[in-house]
Design a protein around this motif. Sequence first.
Motif, short mmCIF file in Angstrom:
data_model
loop_
_atom_site.label_atom_id
_atom_site.label_comp_id
_atom_site.label_asym_id
_atom_site.label_seq_id
_atom_site.Cartn_x
_atom_site.Cartn_y
_atom_site.Cartn_z
N MET A 6 0.87 -1.12 0.13
CA MET A 6 0.15 -0.07 -0.14
C MET A 6 0.82 1.38 -0.02
N VAL A 7 0.88 1.92 -1.09
CA VAL A 7 1.83 3.22 -1.27
C VAL A 7 1.34 4.47 -1.31
N VAL A 8 1.64 5.45 -0.26
CA VAL A 8 1.21 6.65 -0.48
C VAL A 8 2.10 7.27 -1.65
N SER A 9 1.47 7.79 -2.60
CA SER A 9 2.34 8.59 -3.86
C SER A 9 2.43 10.01 -3.46
N GLU A 10 1.39 10.55 -3.03
CA GLU A 10 1.00 12.03 -2.74
C GLU A 10 0.64 12.18 -1.25
N ILE A 11 1.17 13.07 -0.67
CA ILE A 11 0.76 13.38 0.66
C ILE A 11 -0.77 14.05 0.73
N GLY A 12 -1.58 13.19 1.42
CA GLY A 12 -2.99 13.55 1.63
C GLY A 12 -3.83 12.73 0.73
N GLN A 13 -3.12 12.00 -0.10
CA GLN A 13 -3.91 11.09 -0.74
C GLN A 13 -3.71 9.59 -0.22
N GLN A 14 -4.99 8.82 -0.48
CA GLN A 14 -5.16 7.39 0.24
C GLN A 14 -3.94 6.39 -0.55
N PRO A 15 -3.63 5.56 0.38
CA PRO A 15 -2.39 4.54 -0.02
C PRO A 15 -3.27 3.73 -1.17
N GLN A 16 -2.53 3.40 -2.33
CA GLN A 16 -2.92 2.65 -3.14
C GLN A 16 -1.87 1.41 -3.41
N GLN A 17 -2.79 0.33 -3.90
CA GLN A 17 -1.82 -1.10 -3.85
C GLN A 17 -0.95 -0.96 -5.33
#
Length: 321
Positions: A6-17
């Motif tokens: 589960m990766v947070v790519s941008e601060i404030g965005q939910q983590p995506q697999q």
Amino acid sequence: MTMPAMVVSEIGQQPQQIPWKIPAPAAHDVSVKISACGLNFADLLMIKGEYQDTPVVPFVPGMEIAGEIQAIGPDVTEFKLGQRIAAFCGHGGLAGETLVQAARCIALPETMDDVTAAAFPIAYGTSHLALGHRARLQAGETLVVLGAAGGVGLTAVEIGKALGARVIAVARGQEKQALARTAGADEVVDSETDDLLGALRDLGPIHVAYDPVGGAAGEAALRALGPEGRHLLIGFASGDLPRLRPNHLLVKNTTVIGFNWGGYLAFAPDVLRESLAELVKWHAAGRIQPHVSQVLPFERASEGLEMLRTRRATGKIVVRL
Ligand SMILES: NC(=O)c1ccc[n+]([C@@H]2O[C@H](COP(=O)([O-])OP(=O)(O)OC[C@H]3O[C@@H](n4cnc5c(N)ncnc54)[C@H](OP(=O)(O)O)[C@@H]3O)[C@@H](O)[C@H]2O)c1
């Protein structure tokens, strides 16, 4: 090696697999094949960029894990391949594997399964060090615990009882209050009451307040303290800081105690390790009984984070990998 995470790519965005890669362990690191990751309110803060130790993006949230050592850095002597451990990794836990400094790991005994171990270090470590080492809670004293059915709150109720205190648990609604009673609370108060200060004063005098909530509830707990009371600042789950009025502190000889469990890793790691070692013994002896309310598969990790955000979580939520 590449694995799902589960990766947070941008601060404030939910983590995506998405696929994630970790390098070989550095000198003092181990690589851990993760079997379980405990969720924390602080994961939410980190995803929003509001946590004190937010890493640079992209990052994988997940602060505490259990698993098995897969690879060992050249300078690590205290662990061996295949060993079961729990670790305070800080971040990186919502993935198949992560790197973590060996100093952040504890060996797991047979008596503790992986789900329990992933829910254990932060919640129990925080309450044990805060109540014992920092607030010096004494048998016979009265302790009030805010957020008493939450991750750290429930352990504060249990540890408060184990240290011989009378415990007042503040939690929202009957289900959470019943859980706090199961953990040993002598008295319960609904956090939604119109007059929390009055309700606590009626149950006083209070010697120690354990406050992971802050805001108006934190202020009420602080003001309900008797003379020489100690107020432990644990966190601000309400989103607001409690107002601390110096004149009130002076008049009642009140002590406000800041507490940051992770900080001990940097300045007093032995204190933290000794506390965890004692807690593992308490667990083996049945003195504490971790409450994991939900075990979710990796694909449902976001649901667990959402339950924390919306105050629906009780005790700990653990994600299975
Ligand atoms: N200082 C440290 O070393 C340390 C270590 C661990 C955690 N913490 C902090 O302690 C706090 C609690 O962490 P946790 O993992 O135990 O969280 P949690 O499981 O979500 O528990 C937080 C509790 O706070 C109460 N609460 C009141 N207002 C809230 C709001 N607006 N949003 C969410 N919860 C609210 C809820 O109780 P009711 O619904 O019953 O009112 C909830 O059960 C966080 O701020 C965290 O960062 C600090």
